[in-house]
Motif scaffolding. Structure first.
Motif, PDB file in Angstrom:
ATOM      1  N   ASP A  98       0.990  35.413  10.042  1.00  0.00           N
ATOM      2  CA  ASP A  98       1.097  36.783  10.036  1.00  0.00           C
ATOM      3  C   ASP A  98       2.111  37.648   9.363  1.00  0.00           C
ATOM      4  O   ASP A  98       3.269  37.788  10.035  1.00  0.00           O
ATOM      5  CB  ASP A  98       1.068  37.131  11.812  1.00  0.00           C
ATOM      6  N   PRO A  99       2.118  37.987   8.201  1.00  0.00           N
ATOM      7  CA  PRO A  99       3.291  38.452   7.473  1.00  0.00           C
ATOM      8  C   PRO A  99       3.880  39.496   8.243  1.00  0.00           C
ATOM      9  O   PRO A  99       5.174  39.639   8.212  1.00  0.00           O
ATOM     10  CB  PRO A  99       2.513  38.960   6.120  1.00  0.00           C
ATOM     11  N   GLU A 100       3.214  40.618   8.831  1.00  0.00           N
ATOM     12  CA  GLU A 100       3.739  41.529   9.466  1.00  0.00           C
ATOM     13  C   GLU A 100       4.438  41.157  10.727  1.00  0.00           C
ATOM     14  O   GLU A 100       5.806  41.830  11.077  1.00  0.00           O
ATOM     15  CB  GLU A 100       2.777  42.645   9.891  1.00  0.00           C
ATOM     16  N   THR A 102      12.308  32.724   2.916  1.00  0.00           N
ATOM     17  CA  THR A 102      11.482  31.963   4.275  1.00  0.00           C
ATOM     18  C   THR A 102      10.314  32.739   4.625  1.00  0.00           C
ATOM     19  O   THR A 102       9.380  32.039   5.168  1.00  0.00           O
ATOM     20  CB  THR A 102      12.585  31.706   5.384  1.00  0.00           C
ATOM     21  N   THR A 103      10.255  33.753   4.656  1.00  0.00           N
ATOM     22  CA  THR A 103       9.104  34.759   5.040  1.00  0.00           C
ATOM     23  C   THR A 103       8.072  34.410   4.169  1.00  0.00           C
ATOM     24  O   THR A 103       6.731  34.856   4.582  1.00  0.00           O
ATOM     25  CB  THR A 103       9.353  36.148   4.935  1.00  0.00           C
ATOM     26  N   LEU A 104       8.075  33.685   2.917  1.00  0.00           N
ATOM     27  CA  LEU A 104       6.944  33.508   2.103  1.00  0.00           C
ATOM     28  C   LEU A 104       6.438  32.244   1.873  1.00  0.00           C
ATOM     29  O   LEU A 104       5.490  31.952   1.248  1.00  0.00           O
ATOM     30  CB  LEU A 104       7.133  33.911   0.575  1.00  0.00           C
ATOM     31  N   VAL A 105       7.149  31.226   2.846  1.00  0.00           N
ATOM     32  CA  VAL A 105       7.183  29.810   2.235  1.00  0.00           C
ATOM     33  C   VAL A 105       5.552  29.199   3.133  1.00  0.00           C
ATOM     34  O   VAL A 105       5.136  28.331   2.683  1.00  0.00           O
ATOM     35  CB  VAL A 105       8.070  28.972   2.821  1.00  0.00           C
ATOM     36  N   THR A 164      13.703  16.632   9.290  1.00  0.00           N
ATOM     37  CA  THR A 164      12.925  16.387  10.420  1.00  0.00           C
ATOM     38  C   THR A 164      12.349  17.541  11.153  1.00  0.00           C
ATOM     39  O   THR A 164      11.296  17.599  11.864  1.00  0.00           O
ATOM     40  CB  THR A 164      13.739  15.580  11.577  1.00  0.00           C
ATOM     41  N   THR A 165      12.670  18.676  10.677  1.00  0.00           N
ATOM     42  CA  THR A 165      11.942  20.076  10.805  1.00  0.00           C
ATOM     43  C   THR A 165      11.757  20.742   9.803  1.00  0.00           C
ATOM     44  O   THR A 165      12.355  20.909   8.632  1.00  0.00           O
ATOM     45  CB  THR A 165      13.098  20.844  11.887  1.00  0.00           C
ATOM     46  N   SER A 166      10.909  21.885   9.910  1.00  0.00           N
ATOM     47  CA  SER A 166      10.478  22.871   8.686  1.00  0.00           C
ATOM     48  C   SER A 166      11.531  23.844   9.102  1.00  0.00           C
ATOM     49  O   SER A 166      12.267  23.767   9.895  1.00  0.00           O
ATOM     50  CB  SER A 166       9.058  23.412   9.444  1.00  0.00           C
ATOM     51  N   PRO A 167      11.525  24.807   7.988  1.00  0.00           N
ATOM     52  CA  PRO A 167      12.432  25.676   7.997  1.00  0.00           C
ATOM     53  C   PRO A 167      12.364  26.738   9.301  1.00  0.00           C
ATOM     54  O   PRO A 167      13.351  27.427   9.802  1.00  0.00           O
ATOM     55  CB  PRO A 167      12.277  26.664   6.803  1.00  0.00           C
ATOM     56  N   TRP A 168      11.163  26.707  10.044  1.00  0.00           N
ATOM     57  CA  TRP A 168      11.015  27.473  11.120  1.00  0.00           C
ATOM     58  C   TRP A 168      11.275  26.556  12.496  1.00  0.00           C
ATOM     59  O   TRP A 168      11.170  27.177  13.415  1.00  0.00           O
ATOM     60  CB  TRP A 168       9.700  28.215  11.274  1.00  0.00           C
ATOM     61  N   THR A 184      12.124  26.085   0.436  1.00  0.00           N
ATOM     62  CA  THR A 184      13.284  26.763   0.876  1.00  0.00           C
ATOM     63  C   THR A 184      14.537  26.310   0.423  1.00  0.00           C
ATOM     64  O   THR A 184      15.390  26.912  -0.219  1.00  0.00           O
ATOM     65  CB  THR A 184      13.404  27.004   2.376  1.00  0.00           C
ATOM     66  N   ASP A 185      14.528  24.877   0.271  1.00  0.00           N
ATOM     67  CA  ASP A 185      15.771  24.241   0.149  1.00  0.00           C
ATOM     68  C   ASP A 185      16.265  23.883  -1.433  1.00  0.00           C
ATOM     69  O   ASP A 185      17.136  23.647  -1.685  1.00  0.00           O
ATOM     70  CB  ASP A 185      15.787  22.728   1.004  1.00  0.00           C
TER      71      ASP A 185
END
Length: 235
Positions: free
Chosen positions: A175-177, A94-97, A124-128, A87-88
């Motif tokens: 879950d992509p959807e 973000t939906t694909l990482v 220290t955190t993920s994009p999520w 992402t960075d």
């Protein structure tokens, strides 16, 4: 041998994710999350038990042993660092990482991890919004995070309530959807949302209102003490 190692790492990370979601780890949950046949899950868990990575309690709960926990933390750290890199630096949506990071985690060396940590300034955190575990291995001290509560743990007597989304679990990301559903509604880390009960669901309003079944209420951590928002980092 590589396939066995990759499979073991995926199971370890899935068990770690279930623990993070505070969902009891049983073979039925692994069947659900790994999308594998019951026999495959049984044989894999048996092999991991023989290897000393998991133990099985009398109530059939699957628990990480100390060596299993160490390896689960390592592979989860690689996964979430890969997500940050994608992402960075790579600017991947973000939906694909999540899917891409699930492949990179198996081939990332410790030296690559260290360089990613240095390049990104010690994330220290993920994009999520999920904490990257095991960063003390690279000399990073993680300060206490902002208090957040799983949507599933919010007392109904406190609803409706407004808050800020702090994290979206790995379960949702796989879950992509579902993840597109959340992103399109603006239910993402940093976004201000309102939450109200609606029968067997929660009505969660970000940019739009969505109905989230209570069986998925573990996927969102929300801070109900803050109302700030920041959704610009999401594509």
């Amino acid at each position: 041998m590589k396939e066995i190692v990759n499979t073991t790492e995926m199971y370890l990370r899935t068990i770690y994710d279930l623990n993070e979601d505070r969902v009891p780890v049983r073979q039925s949950r692994l069947i659900e999350r790994m999308h594998q046949a019951a026999a495959t899950v049984f044989h894999t868990v048996t092999r991991m038990k023989r290897a000393g990575l998991v133990s099985i309690a009398e109530d059939n709960l699957i628990e990480l042993t100390d060596p299993g926990s160490i390896r689960a933390i390592e592979v989860t750290r690689k996964h979430r660092l890969a997500e940050r890199l994608l992402t960075d630096v790579v600017n991947m949506p973000t939906t694909l990482v999540h899917g891409e990071a699930s492949r990179l985690q198996h081939v990332m060396s410790e030296e690559a991890e260290r360089r990613i940590v240095d390049l990104l300034g010690g994330p220290t955190t993920s994009p999520w919004g999920n904490p990257i575990p095991g960063l003390e291995h690279f000399g990073i001290t993680v300060e206490s995070t902002v208090a957040a509560t799983k949507l599933a743990d919010l007392p109904e007597s406190t609803l409706p309530v407004a808050g800020v989304v702090r994290s979206i679990s790995e379960h949702a990301q796989s879950d992509p959807e579902l993840i597109r559903f959340l992103v399109n509604a603006g239910v993402i880390p940093g976004a201000r949302v309102t939450i109200r009960p609606n029968g067997k669901s929660y009505a969660v309003r970000g940019l739009d209102e969505i109905e989230l079944p209570k069986k998925l209420a573990h996927i969102i951590d929300v801070d109900c003490t803050s109302t700030s928002s920041n959704i610009s980092a999401f594509n």
